[in-house]
Scaffold this active site. Structure first.
Site, PDB file in Angstrom:
ATOM      1  N   GLY A 258       0.859  -1.169   0.000  1.00 54.33           N
ATOM      2  CA  GLY A 258       0.000   0.000   0.000  1.00 54.33           C
ATOM      3  C   GLY A 258       0.894   1.216   0.000  1.00 54.33           C
ATOM      4  O   GLY A 258       2.064   1.106  -0.311  1.00 54.33           O
ATOM      5  N   SER A 259       0.369   2.362   0.358  1.00 54.71           N
ATOM      6  CA  SER A 259       1.221   3.543   0.386  1.00 54.71           C
ATOM      7  C   SER A 259       0.409   4.766   0.718  1.00 54.71           C
ATOM      8  O   SER A 259      -0.802   4.813   0.525  1.00 54.71           O
ATOM      9  CB  SER A 259       1.911   3.795  -0.970  1.00 54.71           C
ATOM     10  OG  SER A 259       2.689   2.701  -1.365  1.00 54.71           O
TER      11      SER A 259
END
Length: 824
Positions: A258-259
């Site tokens: 994710g980020s």
């Protein structure tokens, strides 16, 4: 003291400091043959070009690779990556060669970095099938822009040569593969195959088990075939259940990647230049780690940042004028075609009434300690036949029906060309142009800022060209359930008029052209935390895109809500600097705590007698927890007391309580950042979750007010390092995911979360202002000095000051210069 080493580890005196300047170092490399000679030697193999590079190492083992052309740059990159990560890299090359069962056994599990295969055998069946079908060779031979550019091919050729040269000239000290027979030289095909695996991670790579297990009715794999439960006959999918399963399968909040990323425009900053904070959440172990470097070809390329292991380019980074990061996108990168089968032959399907025979890929995999396993895979014009997408979405192959998976990224080897083009960009407009020209990103968004104050968010990813009109016209009953829920289209494969078609600006057929990608330019802030493009800026919402790109007008994750609150407040405050980005990264605010901790404490205090009933029916005294929750500072700092208690409580409560029962104020699309809110103190799950949590911590010998860092940590070199941050469920920007192991002290190892962090801006000087942090360090080798050095920094919430300009590199007190070269 400064050291200069040649490729064989021998010290070489430096007669004068000027020899360290970029021009002098480039002159050293000029003794190697020019690019034309190297290209002419390519057919003789990756070691045929006499390649070399100069590598200047600064603090924390960060290499600054200087070369005269792309082949030499690739050589230096391959050498330096091997020096830090040879065992992880070698393990990945075993994977893409389809040889895991040969070396590690058929039933062992891969590390999950290059596919979601549950066991080595299914991984091998898939990747050996890719290898033997010539898939990657065909992509390499495809002319640009649909195929890779000549510069990228030179980089990959050089990378293979550098990796091989390091193996030939050095002894492996990492106990993970020291003396292992499976560590071998590699070819350009191996390097490209690894890139292919990364490209299909969101598509075929997530269906490897079900590709390997798919067999026609009546030809199910035998019990000795080792495919396991996936080979069993599965029930017909129920549309309602399939819709929920598809939604869960493509939920980015459940990925091990994710980020967060945010870009601020010049209107919000002290200097008038842009700012970028990139915070990717990636695995801390295995082949999807980042590795940090600077790559320089004078006059051609000068870029610094993080590369996925085995990649010859900087994937996330910055140069003199522009910085960018990526976040995992919500676009659904695949679709299904439901096949109508010939009644007389379940391996023949009908298109417009005409029969088409499936293509067979018969693959034989050697297995340690046993006979080879041979299996046939079945492929169609749309892609491979699959028997499901995850355990919740069965797609059984019956006498009348089968399902084929279309993954357009299986024809995409352009991701590294996209990264290379972004590394040369000078503005956010240049970043957008690079994305349009190369169209190589398979499953990520891009957020960027430039020195002139520009910002960009764009979801320029390779997606199947599923328009809402096509889905409405061609969806099967199953597709009519899954498409609205998840963007997964299930199209009628028996109709030729249901083909995906092409956009005129697309570089390959069957995908959207870049003109259809959601994009936002020059907003005061542009932010993404793995939700759709809708709220990249809450004041300028993006709408009008097809469902396959993501949803709009639906609840956002707590991480998105907290992030938008934070960055909008920062933009409104103005006069921002890189220091503000650093503060945001380690603010460790817990949005779930701000929303619910006070009410949870009040609900706790209202329990009769201070007791609640646990899931097993036992009464538990929870009265001490009430004060801890009330006094918690609502952060996930390592010293926060109450953070661990709330974390364990909140996971239980949200897992067992529907959102409609949890909040008094429901979600409103008109107020998506602030809703839903106000915890329902009467929710029946609160008492139970408190009781179970208090009992759990007591059994583990953990005090209710224990500081988070005492029980969320990693052990490196025998030293326990507290880890700040919190899980997806809490909505913390500094995301950390760690399995709960009460016997090990709580959360004793991080599996994924904050990884290659960068805070970049410009203050009017010649050099970008950049702070970076690679949370797990450059090396997986426990005897390396760069195994845990940056993990210690992360534990202490400290940063690395990036050395980008020549004067900064040359004045590093830990400067070490290495000149690796091929032996001729």
């Amino acid at each position: 003291m400064l050291r200069f080493l040649d490729g064989y580890g021998r010290s070489r005196p430096l007669l004068r400091r000027a020899a360290l300047t970029g021009a002098a170092l480039l002159a050293v490399t000029a003794a190697a043959p020019q690019a034309s000679a190297a290209a002419a030697a390519a057919d003789r193999g990756p070691s045929g070009g006499g390649l070399s590079a100069v590598i200047r190492y600064t603090e924390n083992g960060i290499p600054h690779i200087l070369a005269q052309d792309y082949a030499h740059l690739g050589f230096g990159t391959g050498w330096a990556q091997a020096a830090d990560q040879v065992c992880v890299l070698a393990d990945g090359f075993v994977t893409v060669a389809g040889e895991r069962s040969r070396w590690f056994g058929a039933d062992a599990a891969p590390d999950g970095s290059l596919s979601s295969a549950a066991r080595n055998l299914s991984s091998d069946l898939y990747f050996k099938g890719v290898r033997e079908s010539g898939t990657v060779e065909k992509l390499l031979a495809t002319p640009a822009p649909a195929g890779p550019t000549g510069d990228l091919k030179e980089l990959m050729r050089g990378w293979a040569a550098g990796y091989n040269a390091w193996l030939a000239q050095n002894k492996i000290t990492d106990p993970a593969c020291k003396g292992a027979a499976w560590v071998r030289p590699v070819t350009v095909l191996d390097v490209a195959s690894r890139g292919f695996a990364v490209s299909v991670l969101g598509g075929q790579g997530r269906a490897v088990d079900d590709i390997a297990a798919a067999q026609p009715p009546g030809r199910a794999a035998s019990p000795t075939s080792r495919t396991g439960p996936a080979a069993a006959v599965r029930p017909e999918p129920d549309p309602a259940a399939a819709a929920e399963a598809a939604r869960a399968f493509f939920d980015t909040g459940r990925y091990d990647m994710g980020s967060n990323a945010v870009a601020f425009s010049g209107s919000t900053t002290a200097s008038g230049g842009g700012l970028l904070l990139g915070n990717p959440h990636y695995p801390w172990q295995g082949g999807r780690r980042f590795w940090q470097s600077q790559q320089t070809i004078p006059g051609e390329l000068n870029v610094s940042g993080g590369s996925l292991l085995g990649t010859a380019v900087v994937n996330i980074g910055f140069n003199e004028k522009v910085a960018w990061s990526h976040t995992v996108a919500t676009g659904t990168p695949v679709n299904l075609h439901q096949l109508a089968l010939d009644p007389a032959d379940a391996t023949t399907y009908l298109v417009d009434g005409k029969p088409e025979k499936m293509t067979q890929r018969t693959v034989s995999v050697p297995v340690a300690g046993g006979d080879p396993v041979t299996r046939t895979q079945w492929w169609t014009r749309y892609g491979p036949v699959v028997t499901g997408l995850g355990p919740g979405l069965p797609l059984p192959w019956t006498a009348g029906t089968a399902y084929a998976l279309n993954d357009p990224n299986a024809a995409n080897l352009r991701g590294s060309d996209t990264a290379l083009a972004m590394g040369k960009a000078r503005t956010v407009a240049g970043i957008q142009d690079a994305l349009k020209r190369t169209q190589g990103l398979p499953w990520v968004n891009t957020v960027a800022a430039d020195s002139a104050g520009g910002t960009l968010f764009t979801q320029s990813q390779v997606l199947p060209r599923i328009t809402d009109e096509l889905a409405a016209r061609c969806s099967t009953p199953l597709g009519r359930a899954t498409y609205p829920a998840s963007g997964l289209a299930v199209l009628d494969g028996a109709r030729g008029d249901c083909a995906l078609g092409s956009d005129p600006d697309a570089v390959q057929p069957g995908v959207f052209g870049p003109g259809k990608a959601p994009a936002l330019r020059d907003a005061p802030y542009a932010e993404n935390s793995n939700d759709s493009a809708w709220l990249a800026n809450a004041d300028r919402p993006l709408t009008g895109y097809e469902r396959v790109w993501g949803n709009a007008g639906t609840p956002r994750s707590l991480r998105t809500r907290g992030a938008v609150e934070d960055v909008a407040a920062m933009a409104a405050k103005g006069r921002l600097t890189v220091a503000d980005l650093q503060k945001q990264q380690f603010a460790n605010r817990v949005p779930a705590g701000d929303l619910a901790a006070a009410d949870a404490a009040k609900a706790c205090a209202a329990l009769p007698g201070g007791a609640a009933t646990a899931s097993d029916g036992r009464p538990v005294d929870v009265s001490a927890a009430c004060a801890v929750l009330a006094g918690w500072d609502r952060t996930a700092d390592t010293g926060s007391r109450g953070a661990l208690l709330f974390d364990r409580f909140w996971r239980r409560l949200t897992a067992g309580t529907a959102a409609k029962d949890l909040w008094l104020v429901p979600f409103s699309a008109a107020d998506p950042v602030r809703t839903p809110r106000t915890l329902n103190r009467a929710a029946p799950g609160i008492g139970r979750a408190l009781a179970d949590t208090v009992a759990e911590l007591a059994a583990a010998g953990i005090a209710l007010d224990a500081p988070l860092g005492a029980h969320q940590f990693v052990v490196r070199g025998g030293q326990r390092l507290p880890v700040p941050g919190g899980t997806e469920a809490l909505g913390v920007w500094n995301k950390i995911e760690a399995p709960w192991k009460a016997a090990g002290g709580g959360y004793p190892e991080v599996v994924h979360g904050s990884s290659h962090i960068q805070a970049v801006g410009w203050d009017g000087g010649r050099c970008p202002v950049a702070r970076t942090l690679l949370t797990y360090g450059q090396s997986s080798n426990p005897v390396s000095p760069y195994y845990a050095d940056q993990t210690r920094l992360f534990s202490q919430e400290r940063w690395v000051t990036s050395r980008f300009c020549e004067r900064d590199i040359l004045t590093s007190p830990q400067l070490k210069v290495v000149w690796p070269r091929e032996r001729r």
